[in-house]
Motif scaffolding. Structure first.
Motif, PDB file in Angstrom:
ATOM      1  N   MET A   1       8.024  85.758  74.011  1.00 34.95           N
ATOM      2  CA  MET A   1       8.877  84.654  72.805  1.00 34.95           C
ATOM      3  C   MET A   1       7.983  83.683  72.106  1.00 34.95           C
ATOM      4  N   ALA A   2       8.571  83.455  70.704  1.00 31.17           N
ATOM      5  CA  ALA A   2       8.006  82.683  69.761  1.00 31.17           C
ATOM      6  C   ALA A   2       8.925  81.938  69.339  1.00 31.17           C
ATOM      7  N   LYS A   3       8.847  80.770  69.137  1.00 25.74           N
ATOM      8  CA  LYS A   3      10.021  80.361  68.452  1.00 25.74           C
ATOM      9  C   LYS A   3       8.851  78.882  67.073  1.00 25.74           C
ATOM     10  N   VAL A   4      10.092  79.210  66.014  1.00 23.18           N
ATOM     11  CA  VAL A   4       9.817  78.953  65.037  1.00 23.18           C
ATOM     12  C   VAL A   4      10.809  77.734  64.537  1.00 23.18           C
ATOM     13  N   VAL A   5      10.791  76.887  63.566  1.00 21.73           N
ATOM     14  CA  VAL A   5      11.887  75.946  63.344  1.00 21.73           C
ATOM     15  C   VAL A   5      12.322  76.270  61.752  1.00 21.73           C
ATOM     16  N   LEU A   6      12.834  76.475  61.298  1.00 20.56           N
ATOM     17  CA  LEU A   6      13.136  77.037  59.491  1.00 20.56           C
ATOM     18  C   LEU A   6      14.192  75.492  59.005  1.00 20.56           C
ATOM     19  N   LYS A   7      13.786  75.167  57.904  1.00 21.31           N
ATOM     20  CA  LYS A   7      14.214  74.027  57.018  1.00 21.31           C
ATOM     21  C   LYS A   7      15.301  75.111  56.377  1.00 21.31           C
ATOM     22  N   ILE A   8      16.635  74.496  56.283  1.00 16.27           N
ATOM     23  CA  ILE A   8      17.391  75.674  55.472  1.00 16.27           C
ATOM     24  C   ILE A   8      17.937  74.292  54.865  1.00 16.27           C
ATOM     25  N   ASN A   9      17.251  73.984  53.168  1.00 16.96           N
ATOM     26  CA  ASN A   9      18.352  72.647  52.830  1.00 16.96           C
ATOM     27  C   ASN A   9      19.053  72.775  52.016  1.00 16.96           C
ATOM     28  N   LYS A  38      19.987  70.063  59.267  1.00 13.92           N
ATOM     29  CA  LYS A  38      19.757  71.101  58.438  1.00 13.92           C
ATOM     30  C   LYS A  38      18.425  71.733  58.383  1.00 13.92           C
ATOM     31  N   THR A  39      18.335  72.727  60.056  1.00 15.91           N
ATOM     32  CA  THR A  39      17.290  73.828  60.844  1.00 15.91           C
ATOM     33  C   THR A  39      17.861  74.258  61.340  1.00 15.91           C
ATOM     34  N   ALA A  40      17.630  75.538  61.451  1.00 14.88           N
ATOM     35  CA  ALA A  40      17.642  76.529  62.259  1.00 14.88           C
ATOM     36  C   ALA A  40      16.359  76.710  63.831  1.00 14.88           C
ATOM     37  N   VAL A  41      16.632  76.282  64.712  1.00 16.86           N
ATOM     38  CA  VAL A  41      15.285  76.595  65.803  1.00 16.86           C
ATOM     39  C   VAL A  41      15.456  77.736  65.756  1.00 16.86           C
ATOM     40  N   VAL A  42      14.372  78.911  65.981  1.00 19.54           N
ATOM     41  CA  VAL A  42      14.925  80.032  66.398  1.00 19.54           C
ATOM     42  C   VAL A  42      13.788  80.867  67.449  1.00 19.54           C
ATOM     43  N   GLU A  43      13.800  82.010  68.248  1.00 19.62           N
ATOM     44  CA  GLU A  43      13.389  82.749  69.459  1.00 19.62           C
ATOM     45  C   GLU A  43      13.237  84.017  68.917  1.00 19.62           C
ATOM     46  N   GLU A  52       8.452  86.109  58.519  1.00 18.83           N
ATOM     47  CA  GLU A  52       8.988  86.688  57.179  1.00 18.83           C
ATOM     48  C   GLU A  52      10.637  87.463  56.814  1.00 18.83           C
ATOM     49  N   ASP A  53      10.115  87.935  58.367  1.00 17.96           N
ATOM     50  CA  ASP A  53      11.583  89.011  58.491  1.00 17.96           C
ATOM     51  C   ASP A  53      13.298  87.968  58.893  1.00 17.96           C
ATOM     52  N   LEU A  54      12.506  86.572  59.233  1.00 20.47           N
ATOM     53  CA  LEU A  54      13.179  85.773  59.621  1.00 20.47           C
ATOM     54  C   LEU A  54      14.048  85.500  58.494  1.00 20.47           C
ATOM     55  N   ILE A  55      13.027  84.659  57.826  1.00 17.00           N
ATOM     56  CA  ILE A  55      13.314  84.087  56.418  1.00 17.00           C
ATOM     57  C   ILE A  55      14.099  84.935  55.150  1.00 17.00           C
ATOM     58  N   TYR A  63      20.476  81.871  50.973  1.00 17.62           N
ATOM     59  CA  TYR A  63      19.951  80.446  51.484  1.00 17.62           C
ATOM     60  C   TYR A  63      18.798  80.363  51.570  1.00 17.62           C
ATOM     61  N   GLU A  64      18.496  79.568  51.413  1.00 18.32           N
ATOM     62  CA  GLU A  64      16.165  79.004  51.037  1.00 18.32           C
ATOM     63  C   GLU A  64      15.677  78.576  52.190  1.00 18.32           C
ATOM     64  N   ALA A  65      15.145  79.543  53.129  1.00 16.29           N
ATOM     65  CA  ALA A  65      14.362  78.816  54.120  1.00 16.29           C
ATOM     66  C   ALA A  65      13.176  78.695  53.977  1.00 16.29           C
ATOM     67  N   GLU A  66      12.735  78.130  54.682  1.00 16.56           N
ATOM     68  CA  GLU A  66      10.656  77.852  55.649  1.00 16.56           C
ATOM     69  C   GLU A  66      10.545  77.560  56.419  1.00 16.56           C
TER      70      GLU A  66
END
Length: 68
Positions: A1-9, A38-43, A52-55, A63-66
């Motif tokens: 599993m990978a983990k990423v933090v998305l910023k969602i302003n 204003k974040t989502a920690v995604v596994e 790109e699929d998550l965004i 919602y604008e995510a990066e």
């Protein structure tokens, strides 16, 4: 599993949090969404999903995510 933090302003309420969490879970990811940060920690499974699929999943609901 990978983990990423998305910023969602443009999150502004708990409804936003639940919408984003459901959008990500619907495509097979696990998410902890924080209105305060204003974040989502995604596994997610890298063999099935890309960042790109998550965004895109979040963007479908306006919602604008990066990547943070």
């Amino acid at each position: 599993m990978a983990k990423v933090v998305l910023k969602i302003n443009n999150m502004s309420c708990q409804h936003c949090v639940m919408t984003i969490k459901r959008a990500l879970e619907k495509i097979g990811a696990k998410a902890e969404v924080s209105l305060e940060n204003k974040t989502a920690v995604v596994e997610y499974d890298e063999s099935k999903l890309k960042i790109e699929d998550l965004i895109s999943a979040v963007a479908k609901f306006g919602y604008e995510a990066e990547v943070a």
